[in-house]
Design a protein around this motif. Sequence first.
Motif, mmCIF file in Angstrom:
data_model
loop_
_atom_site.group_PDB
_atom_site.id
_atom_site.type_symbol
_atom_site.label_atom_id
_atom_site.label_comp_id
_atom_site.label_asym_id
_atom_site.label_seq_id
_atom_site.Cartn_x
_atom_site.Cartn_y
_atom_site.Cartn_z
ATOM 1 N N VAL A 118 -13.075 5.203 6.340
ATOM 2 C CA VAL A 118 -12.097 5.091 6.612
ATOM 3 C C VAL A 118 -11.532 3.702 7.224
ATOM 4 C CG1 VAL A 118 -11.506 6.137 9.221
ATOM 5 C CG2 VAL A 118 -9.981 6.239 7.198
ATOM 6 N N LYS A 119 -10.812 3.098 7.438
ATOM 7 C CA LYS A 119 -9.952 1.865 7.398
ATOM 8 C C LYS A 119 -8.229 1.920 7.380
ATOM 9 C CE LYS A 119 -12.710 -2.240 6.101
ATOM 10 N NZ LYS A 119 -12.334 -3.473 5.405
ATOM 11 N N GLU A 120 -7.860 0.872 8.707
ATOM 12 C CA GLU A 120 -6.097 1.261 8.992
ATOM 13 C C GLU A 120 -5.665 0.837 8.047
ATOM 14 O OE1 GLU A 120 -2.895 2.551 12.946
ATOM 15 O OE2 GLU A 120 -5.026 1.614 13.200
ATOM 16 N N MET A 121 -4.691 0.498 7.802
ATOM 17 C CA MET A 121 -3.499 -1.014 7.112
ATOM 18 C C MET A 121 -2.122 -0.973 8.237
ATOM 19 S SD MET A 121 -1.221 -1.164 3.409
ATOM 20 C CE MET A 121 0.289 -0.662 4.198
ATOM 21 N N ILE A 122 -2.905 -1.911 9.117
ATOM 22 C CA ILE A 122 -2.136 -2.406 9.943
ATOM 23 C C ILE A 122 -0.586 -2.583 9.522
ATOM 24 C CG2 ILE A 122 -3.618 -3.058 11.613
ATOM 25 C CD1 ILE A 122 -3.005 -6.045 10.368
ATOM 26 N N GLY A 123 0.295 -2.799 10.223
ATOM 27 C CA GLY A 123 2.010 -2.896 9.458
ATOM 28 C C GLY A 123 2.437 -1.646 8.679
ATOM 29 N N GLY A 124 2.073 -0.471 8.261
ATOM 30 C CA GLY A 124 2.931 0.418 7.536
ATOM 31 C C GLY A 124 3.492 0.170 6.991
ATOM 32 N N VAL A 125 3.794 0.525 6.719
ATOM 33 C CA VAL A 125 4.930 1.362 5.731
ATOM 34 C C VAL A 125 5.953 -0.421 5.741
ATOM 35 C CG1 VAL A 125 6.466 2.339 5.177
ATOM 36 C CG2 VAL A 125 6.296 1.976 3.850
ATOM 37 N N GLU A 126 7.030 -0.617 7.056
ATOM 38 C CA GLU A 126 7.368 -1.153 7.715
ATOM 39 C C GLU A 126 7.211 -2.736 6.878
ATOM 40 O OE1 GLU A 126 9.283 -3.781 10.924
ATOM 41 O OE2 GLU A 126 7.698 -2.019 11.381
ATOM 42 N N TYR A 127 5.778 -3.035 6.772
ATOM 43 C CA TYR A 127 5.343 -4.781 5.927
ATOM 44 C C TYR A 127 5.078 -4.554 5.613
ATOM 45 C CZ TYR A 127 5.728 -6.862 11.251
ATOM 46 O OH TYR A 127 6.454 -7.761 12.145
ATOM 47 N N TRP A 128 4.925 -3.386 4.315
ATOM 48 C CA TRP A 128 4.657 -3.490 2.834
ATOM 49 C C TRP A 128 6.410 -3.983 2.393
ATOM 50 C CZ3 TRP A 128 0.891 -2.361 -0.341
ATOM 51 C CH2 TRP A 128 0.818 -2.052 -1.589
ATOM 52 N N VAL A 129 6.906 -3.457 2.516
ATOM 53 C CA VAL A 129 8.826 -3.148 2.516
ATOM 54 C C VAL A 129 9.099 -4.968 3.123
ATOM 55 C CG1 VAL A 129 11.336 -2.751 3.031
ATOM 56 C CG2 VAL A 129 9.459 -0.976 2.951
ATOM 57 N N ARG A 130 8.477 -4.807 4.262
ATOM 58 C CA ARG A 130 8.967 -6.830 4.181
ATOM 59 C C ARG A 130 8.224 -7.408 3.597
ATOM 60 N NH1 ARG A 130 9.013 -6.688 10.647
ATOM 61 N NH2 ARG A 130 10.547 -8.461 10.610
ATOM 62 N N GLU A 131 7.240 -7.497 3.015
ATOM 63 C CA GLU A 131 6.414 -8.622 2.139
ATOM 64 C C GLU A 131 7.396 -9.110 1.069
ATOM 65 O OE1 GLU A 131 2.161 -8.856 2.585
ATOM 66 O OE2 GLU A 131 2.126 -8.792 4.683
ATOM 67 N N GLY A 132 8.103 -8.147 0.668
ATOM 68 C CA GLY A 132 8.340 -8.099 -0.783
ATOM 69 C C GLY A 132 7.922 -6.585 -1.803
ATOM 70 N N LEU A 133 7.051 -6.129 -1.789
ATOM 71 C CA LEU A 133 6.502 -5.357 -2.081
ATOM 72 C C LEU A 133 7.284 -3.348 -2.477
ATOM 73 C CD1 LEU A 133 3.101 -5.562 -0.505
ATOM 74 C CD2 LEU A 133 3.631 -6.887 -2.590
ATOM 75 N N PRO A 134 6.585 -3.552 -3.928
ATOM 76 C CA PRO A 134 6.980 -1.829 -4.636
ATOM 77 C C PRO A 134 6.996 -1.367 -3.787
ATOM 78 C CG PRO A 134 5.658 -2.462 -5.690
ATOM 79 C CD PRO A 134 6.068 -3.570 -4.902
ATOM 80 N N LEU A 135 8.759 -0.454 -3.700
ATOM 81 C CA LEU A 135 8.392 0.983 -2.417
ATOM 82 C C LEU A 135 9.199 1.625 -3.777
ATOM 83 C CD1 LEU A 135 7.728 1.629 0.636
ATOM 84 C CD2 LEU A 135 10.547 2.071 0.815
ATOM 85 N N ARG A 136 8.282 3.550 -3.936
ATOM 86 C CA ARG A 136 8.443 4.784 -4.583
ATOM 87 C C ARG A 136 9.121 5.342 -3.642
ATOM 88 N NH1 ARG A 136 4.608 5.424 -8.637
ATOM 89 N NH2 ARG A 136 4.816 3.238 -8.894
ATOM 90 N N THR A 137 10.819 5.783 -4.143
ATOM 91 C CA THR A 137 11.582 6.403 -3.001
ATOM 92 C C THR A 137 12.118 7.594 -5.035
ATOM 93 O OG1 THR A 137 13.607 5.224 -4.364
ATOM 94 C CG2 THR A 137 12.707 4.431 -2.699
ATOM 95 N N ARG A 138 12.943 8.208 -4.222
ATOM 96 C CA ARG A 138 13.640 9.544 -5.207
ATOM 97 C C ARG A 138 14.213 9.345 -6.589
ATOM 98 N NH1 ARG A 138 16.333 10.407 0.233
ATOM 99 N NH2 ARG A 138 14.353 12.529 1.083
ATOM 100 N N GLU A 139 14.747 7.944 -6.154
ATOM 101 C CA GLU A 139 15.724 6.926 -7.456
ATOM 102 C C GLU A 139 14.983 5.969 -8.342
ATOM 103 O OE1 GLU A 139 16.564 7.080 -4.557
ATOM 104 O OE2 GLU A 139 17.990 8.883 -4.576
ATOM 105 N N GLY A 140 14.084 6.106 -7.741
ATOM 106 C CA GLY A 140 12.533 5.473 -8.917
ATOM 107 C C GLY A 140 12.123 4.675 -7.715
ATOM 108 N N ASP A 141 10.960 2.895 -8.548
ATOM 109 C CA ASP A 141 10.483 2.465 -7.540
ATOM 110 C C ASP A 141 11.708 0.874 -7.790
ATOM 111 O OD1 ASP A 141 7.567 1.225 -9.224
ATOM 112 O OD2 ASP A 141 8.511 2.999 -7.447
ATOM 113 N N VAL A 142 12.379 0.666 -5.645
ATOM 114 C CA VAL A 142 12.876 -0.838 -5.395
ATOM 115 C C VAL A 142 12.232 -1.416 -4.806
ATOM 116 C CG1 VAL A 142 14.846 1.157 -4.851
ATOM 117 C CG2 VAL A 142 12.677 0.594 -3.526
#
Length: 215
Positions: A118-142
């Motif tokens: 196992v590895k840990e992804m530092i930054g979490g979903v917060e930095y995924w969003v801040r780097e402009g990468l897609p997030l899957r939400t209830r309404e679709g990908d944003v």
Amino acid sequence: MTITSAFTSENVGPATPSEPSRAAAFFAARLEFQTDVSDVRAGLLEATPGFVLIDTRSRVAWEQGHIPGAVHLPTAEIMARAGELLDPATPVVTYCWGPGCNGSTRAALALALAGYSVKEMIGGVEYWVREGLPLRTREGDVVADADPLTVPVAGPSPATAGAKPATAGAKPATAGAKPATAGAKPATAGAKLTSAAVGAGLISLAGAEGPACGC
């Protein structure tokens, strides 16, 4: 180099010839057991990523927004469900909300104790969003505009290019203006959002059951 410790007021640093080797071992261990948003994204784009990405947060957090391609396995359910969801021969990468949350660390520990690589992804979903990468939400990908504090941004975003600056001396918003209509439609799937808007929506969520972290 001499650094004064804020806790002991004693000098700490390479006081002995072994210090550089200890530092090298420390940083090598971090690279061995941690990865970052950019590397995870690159891996997920491969035909065969070679790992399983695990969202360790609660169900409500997962449904509000998660990384596409991730598997949902809350930390509290690892001992009961890891065997049915994960192949022991495939490495796993954990993530939670962000730097202020240690849920992915605790999940990584639980998975390591269960025998998984196992590895840990530092930054979490917060930095995924801040780097402009897609997030899957209830309404679709944003996708949020990339935050220039986290990644290089080449010029203005399409949403703001050519936009007029605020007029000096412009009138403030009219007092008593009507609030946004209740029941307004959610953001369109695939719409461009700001990092602040997405981040605020993700991190401030709390309902009848309390905060949504759950990791």
